[in-house]
Design an enzyme around this catalytic site. Structure first.
Site, PDB file in Angstrom:
ATOM      1  CG  ASP A   1     -18.867 -67.506  21.042  1.00  9.23           C
ATOM      2  OD1 ASP A   1     -17.970 -67.175  20.239  1.00  9.23           O
ATOM      3  OD2 ASP A   1     -18.673 -68.358  21.928  1.00  9.23           O
ATOM      4  CB  SER A   2     -18.127 -70.500  17.664  1.00 12.38           C
ATOM      5  OG  SER A   2     -17.241 -70.278  18.742  1.00 12.38           O
TER       6      SER A   2
ATOM      7  CB  CYS B   1     -17.108 -65.341  18.160  1.00 14.87           C
ATOM      8  SG  CYS B   1     -16.048 -66.665  17.545  1.00 14.87           S
TER       9      CYS B   1
ATOM     10  CD  GLU C   1     -16.058 -74.985  24.902  1.00 17.39           C
ATOM     11  OE1 GLU C   1     -16.462 -76.052  24.441  1.00 17.39           O
ATOM     12  OE2 GLU C   1     -16.452 -73.868  24.525  1.00 17.39           O
TER      13      GLU C   1
ATOM     14  CB  CYS D   1      -9.782 -66.384  22.537  1.00 17.37           C
ATOM     15  SG  CYS D   1     -10.915 -67.798  22.609  1.00 17.37           S
TER      16      CYS D   1
ATOM     17  CG  HIS E   1     -13.484 -70.140  25.479  1.00 12.72           C
ATOM     18  ND1 HIS E   1     -14.185 -69.709  24.379  1.00 12.72           N
ATOM     19  CD2 HIS E   1     -14.003 -71.349  25.810  1.00 12.72           C
ATOM     20  CE1 HIS E   1     -15.073 -70.640  24.063  1.00 12.72           C
ATOM     21  NE2 HIS E   1     -14.981 -71.633  24.906  1.00 12.72           N
TER      22      HIS E   1
HETATM   23  N1  DGL Z   1     -15.232 -67.838  20.782  1.00 20.46           N
HETATM   24  C1  DGL Z   1     -14.112 -68.108  19.955  1.00 20.46           C
HETATM   25  C2  DGL Z   1     -13.209 -66.857  19.849  1.00 20.46           C
HETATM   26  O1  DGL Z   1     -13.403 -65.870  20.527  1.00 20.46           O
HETATM   27  C3  DGL Z   1     -13.309 -69.297  20.400  1.00 20.46           C
HETATM   28  C4  DGL Z   1     -13.992 -70.639  20.243  1.00 20.46           C
HETATM   29  C5  DGL Z   1     -13.911 -71.250  18.839  1.00 20.46           C
HETATM   30  O2  DGL Z   1     -12.822 -71.568  18.352  1.00 20.46           O
HETATM   31  O3  DGL Z   1     -14.977 -71.411  18.269  1.00 20.46           O
HETATM   32  O4  DGL Z   1     -12.290 -66.866  19.059  1.00 20.46           O
END
Ligand code: DGL
Length: 278
Positions: free
Chosen positions: A12-13, A75, A162, A196, A198
């Site tokens: 993931d990012s 992600c 976050e 997403c 999060h």
């Molecule tokens: N994990 C990213 C997603 O599911 C969100 C966080 C980001 O923008 O890097 O889109």
């Protein structure tokens, strides 16, 4: 039998993929896992196609070098902007026997299973929404069960999570605002994808403002369910994954920071290592 450690790579990012990892470990606890968060370059949600593709490819290559035969891109932004290129352009010459899977396709399949009127909503980062990946994939893979898709970008939801703002008047304001905007686009939607990683952390607030008749697709659970099915259908891939329930966390940023923030996403104390991607 696998002699070398070959965990399932989860990328993931940043931290969001931990919500997917958590569900994978719950459903498939016997496999080994290696998590990589590109925290040094997060967020991906506002970056261009080219940049997200470049970063994601680097991360996948790194996970392959660590022994992963299967990588889950946990992600949405990276799945939307990089996965197809990696699968079609890079994998065939890089590692044709390995697999890279994303989070969008499993959710699309789930939506097709549960929608009653075919009207679907998607909430995601600006990058995921602008990529149009969900509407395109829903049209392509839902076998005609999805007739229309409306989307709403929620640029502040990731920073709110976050910054530990899970339950505050400010969070209520932005969650309500984006849900209202989504419903204004189509008041008849019966299924909403939380597109997403999060967003599961905002579930209580989302539930507060989402009409109760709307079914919410919680990605982690869906990805875990679909991965179990995938591995059942692909014993040749399954055979390459090492078992034992091992877990390692890697981050491209400071490991202390990762360890403390990860607690928000996981119910356990973890140890992380810092790595450099080239
Ligand atoms: N994990 C990213 C997603 O599911 C969100 C966080 C980001 O923008 O890097 O889109």
């Amino acid at each position: 039998m696998v002699h070398r450690l070959s965990p399932i790579g989860v990328f993931d990012s940043g931290y969001g993929g931990l919500t997917v990892l958590k569900e994978l470990r719950k459903r498939l606890p016997h496999y080994d896992y290696l998590y990589l968060g590109d925290n040094a370059r997060t967020p991906y949600g506002t970056r261009s196609f080219r940049v997200v593709y470049e970063y994601t490819l680097q991360s996948v290559r790194f996970l392959f070098e660590q022994g992963c035969h299967l990588v889950v891109i946990a992600c949405n932004t990276a799945s939307a902007k990089a996965l197809r290129n990696i699968q079609q352009l890079d994998l065939p010459h890089m590692a044709p026997e390995r697999r890279v899977l994303g989070v969008i396709r499993p959710c699309v399949e789930k939506v097709a299973e549960v929608t009653r009127n075919g009207k679907v909503g998607v909430l995601g980062t600006p990058g995921t929404v602008a990529s149009l990946s969900y509407p395109i994939e829903l049209e392509k893979w839902s076998e005609g069960k999805v007739v229309s898709t409306v989307q709403e970008a929620c640029p502040l939801w990731v920073p709110l999570v976050e910054n530990y703002e899970l339950n505050s008047p400010g969070t209520d304001y932005f969650v309500e605002k984006n849900i209202t905007a989504l419903l204004e686009k189509d008041p008849e939607i019966d299924t909403v994808v939380l597109g997403c990683t999060h967003y599961p952390l905002l579930m209580p607030v989302i539930r507060k403002f989402m009409p109760p008749n709307i079914r919410l697709i919680n990605q982690g659970e869906v990805v875990a369910e679909k991965l179990e099915d995938y591995l059942h259908r692909h014993p040749e891939i399954r055979a390459n994954i090492s078992t034992g329930g091992g877990m390692r966390y890697l981050t491209t940023e400071n490991s202390d920071l990762f360890e403390s923030k990860a607690g928000l996403f996981l119910d356990e104390i973890i140890k992380a290592e810092t790595v450099v991607l080239k």
